[in-house]
Design an enzyme around this catalytic site. Structure first.
Site, PDB file in Angstrom:
ATOM      1  N   LYS A   1       1.653  -5.003   3.470  1.00 14.06           N
ATOM      2  CA  LYS A   1       2.730  -4.101   3.880  1.00 14.06           C
ATOM      3  C   LYS A   1       2.302  -2.666   3.596  1.00 14.06           C
ATOM      4  O   LYS A   1       2.200  -2.270   2.438  1.00 14.06           O
ATOM      5  CB  LYS A   1       4.028  -4.400   3.120  1.00 14.06           C
ATOM      6  N   PRO A   2       2.051  -1.868   4.645  1.00 19.04           N
ATOM      7  CA  PRO A   2       1.770  -0.452   4.398  1.00 19.04           C
ATOM      8  C   PRO A   2       3.057   0.263   3.981  1.00 19.04           C
ATOM      9  O   PRO A   2       4.148  -0.314   4.070  1.00 19.04           O
ATOM     10  CB  PRO A   2       1.283   0.055   5.759  1.00 19.04           C
ATOM     11  N   SER A   3       2.947   1.501   3.569  1.00 19.94           N
ATOM     12  CA  SER A   3       4.143   2.271   3.225  1.00 19.94           C
ATOM     13  C   SER A   3       5.014   2.446   4.465  1.00 19.94           C
ATOM     14  O   SER A   3       4.508   2.638   5.574  1.00 19.94           O
ATOM     15  CB  SER A   3       3.735   3.648   2.686  1.00 19.94           C
ATOM     16  N   GLU A   4       6.308   2.403   4.258  1.00 18.02           N
ATOM     17  CA  GLU A   4       7.247   2.587   5.372  1.00 18.02           C
ATOM     18  C   GLU A   4       7.102   3.983   5.998  1.00 18.02           C
ATOM     19  O   GLU A   4       7.513   4.214   7.125  1.00 18.02           O
ATOM     20  CB  GLU A   4       8.694   2.366   4.911  1.00 18.02           C
TER      21      GLU A   4
ATOM     22  N   ALA B   1       0.820  -1.219   0.000  1.00 17.05           N
ATOM     23  CA  ALA B   1       0.000   0.000   0.000  1.00 17.05           C
ATOM     24  C   ALA B   1       0.857   1.274   0.000  1.00 17.05           C
ATOM     25  O   ALA B   1       2.004   1.246   0.455  1.00 17.05           O
ATOM     26  CB  ALA B   1      -0.920  -0.020   1.215  1.00 17.05           C
ATOM     27  N   PRO B   2       0.294   2.384  -0.490  1.00 16.87           N
ATOM     28  CA  PRO B   2       1.032   3.657  -0.544  1.00 16.87           C
ATOM     29  C   PRO B   2       0.785   4.524   0.695  1.00 16.87           C
ATOM     30  O   PRO B   2       0.043   4.132   1.593  1.00 16.87           O
ATOM     31  CB  PRO B   2       0.422   4.317  -1.780  1.00 16.87           C
ATOM     32  N   TRP B   3       1.362   5.732   0.692  1.00 18.58           N
ATOM     33  CA  TRP B   3       1.269   6.594   1.872  1.00 18.58           C
ATOM     34  C   TRP B   3       0.172   7.644   1.801  1.00 18.58           C
ATOM     35  O   TRP B   3      -0.059   8.349   2.777  1.00 18.58           O
ATOM     36  CB  TRP B   3       2.608   7.305   2.131  1.00 18.58           C
TER      37      TRP B   3
ATOM     38  N   CYS C   1      -4.229  10.108  -6.636  1.00 22.25           N
ATOM     39  CA  CYS C   1      -4.025   9.621  -8.002  1.00 22.25           C
ATOM     40  C   CYS C   1      -5.129  10.094  -8.953  1.00 22.25           C
ATOM     41  O   CYS C   1      -4.958  10.027 -10.163  1.00 22.25           O
ATOM     42  CB  CYS C   1      -3.922   8.109  -8.001  1.00 22.25           C
TER      43      CYS C   1
HETATM   44  P1  NAD Z   1       5.459   3.937  -4.202  1.00 22.76           P
HETATM   45  O1  NAD Z   1       5.260   3.139  -5.425  1.00 22.76           O
HETATM   46  O2  NAD Z   1       6.735   4.618  -3.979  1.00 22.76           O
HETATM   47  O3  NAD Z   1       5.234   3.028  -2.911  1.00 22.76           O
HETATM   48  C1  NAD Z   1       4.052   2.258  -2.793  1.00 22.76           C
HETATM   49  C2  NAD Z   1       4.373   1.045  -1.976  1.00 22.76           C
HETATM   50  O4  NAD Z   1       5.235   0.215  -2.748  1.00 22.76           O
HETATM   51  C3  NAD Z   1       5.082   1.322  -0.666  1.00 22.76           C
HETATM   52  O5  NAD Z   1       4.565   0.489   0.347  1.00 22.76           O
HETATM   53  C4  NAD Z   1       6.527   0.947  -0.980  1.00 22.76           C
HETATM   54  O6  NAD Z   1       7.245   0.538   0.152  1.00 22.76           O
HETATM   55  C5  NAD Z   1       6.328  -0.197  -1.945  1.00 22.76           C
HETATM   56  N1  NAD Z   1       7.450  -0.484  -2.829  1.00 22.76           N
HETATM   57  C6  NAD Z   1       8.321   0.384  -3.394  1.00 22.76           C
HETATM   58  N2  NAD Z   1       9.226  -0.286  -4.143  1.00 22.76           N
HETATM   59  C7  NAD Z   1       8.909  -1.595  -4.056  1.00 22.76           C
HETATM   60  C8  NAD Z   1       9.482  -2.778  -4.598  1.00 22.76           C
HETATM   61  N3  NAD Z   1      10.557  -2.742  -5.388  1.00 22.76           N
HETATM   62  N4  NAD Z   1       8.905  -3.961  -4.302  1.00 22.76           N
HETATM   63  C9  NAD Z   1       7.810  -4.003  -3.523  1.00 22.76           C
HETATM   64  N5  NAD Z   1       7.243  -2.927  -2.959  1.00 22.76           N
HETATM   65  C10 NAD Z   1       7.779  -1.733  -3.228  1.00 22.76           C
HETATM   66  O7  NAD Z   1       4.215   4.919  -4.146  1.00 22.76           O
HETATM   67  P2  NAD Z   1       3.906   6.008  -3.036  1.00 22.76           P
HETATM   68  O8  NAD Z   1       4.866   7.104  -3.268  1.00 22.76           O
HETATM   69  O9  NAD Z   1       3.808   5.378  -1.687  1.00 22.76           O
HETATM   70  O10 NAD Z   1       2.420   6.432  -3.426  1.00 22.76           O
HETATM   71  C11 NAD Z   1       2.154   7.348  -4.398  1.00 22.76           C
HETATM   72  C12 NAD Z   1       1.817   6.654  -5.706  1.00 22.76           C
HETATM   73  O11 NAD Z   1       0.694   5.776  -5.519  1.00 22.76           O
HETATM   74  C13 NAD Z   1       1.378   7.651  -6.736  1.00 22.76           C
HETATM   75  O12 NAD Z   1       1.938   7.344  -7.981  1.00 22.76           O
HETATM   76  C14 NAD Z   1      -0.138   7.488  -6.770  1.00 22.76           C
HETATM   77  O13 NAD Z   1      -0.727   7.905  -7.947  1.00 22.76           O
HETATM   78  C15 NAD Z   1      -0.292   6.035  -6.525  1.00 22.76           C
HETATM   79  N6  NAD Z   1      -1.646   5.755  -6.023  1.00 22.76           N
HETATM   80  C16 NAD Z   1      -2.551   5.149  -6.884  1.00 22.76           C
HETATM   81  C17 NAD Z   1      -3.840   4.883  -6.465  1.00 22.76           C
HETATM   82  C18 NAD Z   1      -4.834   4.227  -7.376  1.00 22.76           C
HETATM   83  O14 NAD Z   1      -5.915   3.897  -6.911  1.00 22.76           O
HETATM   84  N7  NAD Z   1      -4.528   4.015  -8.636  1.00 22.76           N
HETATM   85  C19 NAD Z   1      -4.245   5.233  -5.172  1.00 22.76           C
HETATM   86  C20 NAD Z   1      -3.310   5.850  -4.332  1.00 22.76           C
HETATM   87  C21 NAD Z   1      -2.011   6.096  -4.778  1.00 22.76           C
END
Ligand code: NAD
Length: 478
Positions: free
Chosen positions: A176-179, A150-152, A284
């Site tokens: 796994k939530p965002s760190e 999940a993202p932050w 997003c």
């Molecule tokens: P991110 O991709 O950096 O991180 C998201 C998650 O992925 C985090 O938990 C992170 O730890 C994990 N992650 C990162 N690299 C990884 C890897 N190599 N392997 C496994 N997990 C990994 O995104 P963010 O910065 O947390 O969130 C913002 C992004 O999320 C934006 O691009 C936004 O548009 C998108 N988002 C999309 C939706 C949707 O419904 N489409 C909803 C919310 C956010």
């Protein structure tokens, strides 16, 4: 305010602290450290997946009614502690606590309640003799262990979107939530441990490259669900390619907003003040690239700037804030970089905002940039901040073409009084969702998800239940 944090992860029946590297969890309003949380070690990730794999053997044979009951209990528990969840999320993300309480929390609770009901009503084609002498029937079975990332930007909501449809359909899950934002997921972990059988839902914390990639690559994880950046989605696809796991990707967006010349501009500007800047634009679906018809363009820019100037964002009395800071210093720098590069062009004009807010906290001024052209970086790339661009178009065909010429395909909107014309434009847009005379609103019964590089996973609605199940054919010789 004295808030209780749970810093322990949930692995099987055990609430335990991480044995991996410690991560600082920041308060984005002032940059202070709220708490340190140790991430899961390799051994803990492995144990979480083993616990989910073991629990799958029994959970996958429970009835929808049994699963439903536990989801409803979880929804009730979240509702009872609504203020704690809202306050914690507000602290960790800087979101105005009023917005958390009134907007996000009811939607989170509703998500669990919806899937509790929906999983009891799944239907398929009728069983029958499609070959003489043989009866065919369909089953929708759980896939197995789901690894969810999940993202932050909406930490608890995204965790709810991942857990509810997965366990409602008989899967078990490791989330796994965002760190950067694990606090509400960990509070939920504590609640889950007293409601669900051990191993059905496991919550582990840690960085993406370390904990996330180990989770998604684990041979006992059968499906991977990610909400995150497009770049992360691509990495995960590479990681799972050797084992052909099912993937559910919900990635970024860059929503176009087409304003037709018969739109109610005042109402439009008032709406974009919310839909372009909600959660400080870290959304997003944010209404962030506006295309305004030539003869209304100036009025659109002017009215939008007037409204956006009234957005409240760093008042010490949080109940007065419409939006909060950005999530981190890094995100603040990123947004600032986009805006500074736009300023350096000689055709774009910052009509309001345009700078980092001086002082503590990761605030950025709500910003409107006029004169943007379709190929400008700030129009093409996801800024994920309180920044909206306005581009002038001549013909509706041109607006449709510019709206569609994007790698993203999550959401879009069309604004105009002639509904037939607006619907025609909506029918030509290549995005998972197109709103008419509104933007941003979601209904739990309706699918949310994209196309193109925004991914293909559908969250919410009955379609999420399809995503988290495998369709099987059983044929019986009569
Ligand atoms: P991110 O991709 O950096 O991180 C998201 C998650 O992925 C985090 O938990 C992170 O730890 C994990 N992650 C990162 N690299 C990884 C890897 N190599 N392997 C496994 N997990 C990994 O995104 P963010 O910065 O947390 O969130 C913002 C992004 O999320 C934006 O691009 C936004 O548009 C998108 N988002 C999309 C939706 C949707 O419904 N489409 C909803 C919310 C956010």
């Amino acid at each position: 305010m004295s808030l209780q944090y749970n810093t322990k992860m949930l692995i099987g029946a055990s609430l335990e602290v991480g044995a991996g590297q410690e991560e600082m969890i920041y308060n984005p309003r002032n940059g202070s450290v709220i708490v340190k949380i140790a991430e899961a070690s390799n051994e803990q990730v492995d144990r979480a997946v083993e616990a989910a794999s073991h629990a799958f053997q029994t959970w996958s044979h429970t009835t929808p009614a049994e699963r439903s009951l536990l989801l409803l209990k979880l929804a009730d528990a979240i509702e009872r502690n609504l203020v704690d969840y809202a306050s914690l999320e507000s602290l960790n993300c800087g979101k105005p606590s009023e917005r958390m309480r009134q907007d996000e929390m009811p939607a989170i609770i509703d998500c669990f309640r919806f899937f509790a009901g929906a999983c009891r009503t799944m239907i398929a084609s009728p069983a029958g003799e499609y070959l003489q002498g043989y009866t065919s029937m369909l089953r929708r079975d759980p896939i197995g262990v789901v690894g969810s990332i999940a993202p932050w930007n909406y930490p608890l909501q995204m965790v709810a979107w991942k857990i509810a449809p997965a366990v409602a359909t008989g899967n078990t899950i490791v989330v796994k939530p965002s760190e950067q934002t694990p606090l509400t997921a960990l509070l939920l972990a504590k609640e889950i441990s007293s409601i669900f059988p051990p191993g059905v839902i496991n919550i582990i914390t840690g960085r993406g490259e370390q904990v996330g990639s180990q989770l998604v690559s684990h041979p006992k994880v059968d499906m991977v669900s990610l909400t995150g950046d497009v770049h992360t989605g691509k990495k995960i696809l590479q990681l799972v390619s050797s084992t052909i796991k099912k993937t559910h990707l919900e990635l970024g967006g860059k929503a176009p907003v087409i304003v037709l010349d018969d739109a109610d501009i005042s109402q439009f500007a008032e709406s974009i003040k919310t839909f372009g800047y909600y959660n400080s634009g870290q959304d997003c679906t944010a209404a962030c690239r506006i295309y305004a018809q030539k003869n209304i363009y100036k009025q659109v820019v002017q009215e939008l700037a007037t409204k956006v100037k009234t957005i409240q964002y760093n008042k010490s009395d949080d109940s007065k804030n419409d939006i909060g800071p950005l999530i981190s210093a890094k995100q603040q720098e990123r947004v600032s970089g986009f805006v500074e590069r736009a300023k350096a062009s000689n055709h774009m004009e910052v009509v309001t905002g345009g700078s980092k807010v001086q002082g503590t906290g990761y605030y950025f001024e709500p910003t409107v940039i006029a004169g943007a052209l379709p190929n400008d970086e700030i129009v093409k790339r996801e800024v994920f901040g309180p920044v909206v661009t306005v581009t002038e178009y001549e013909t509706v065909e041109q607006a449709i073409q510019w709206a569609n010429q994007s790698e993203y395909g999550l959401s879009s909107s069309v604004w105009g009084s002639d509904i037939g014309k607006a619907l025609f434009v909506a029918s030509r847009l290549r995005f998972g969702c197109s709103w008419v005379n509104t933007h941003f609103l979601l209904a739990t019964e309706m699918p949310h998800g994209g196309m193109k590089q925004s991914g293909y996973g559908k969250d919410l609605s009955m379609y999420a239940l399809e995503d988290y199940t495998v369709l099987r054919h059983i044929m019986i010789k009569l």
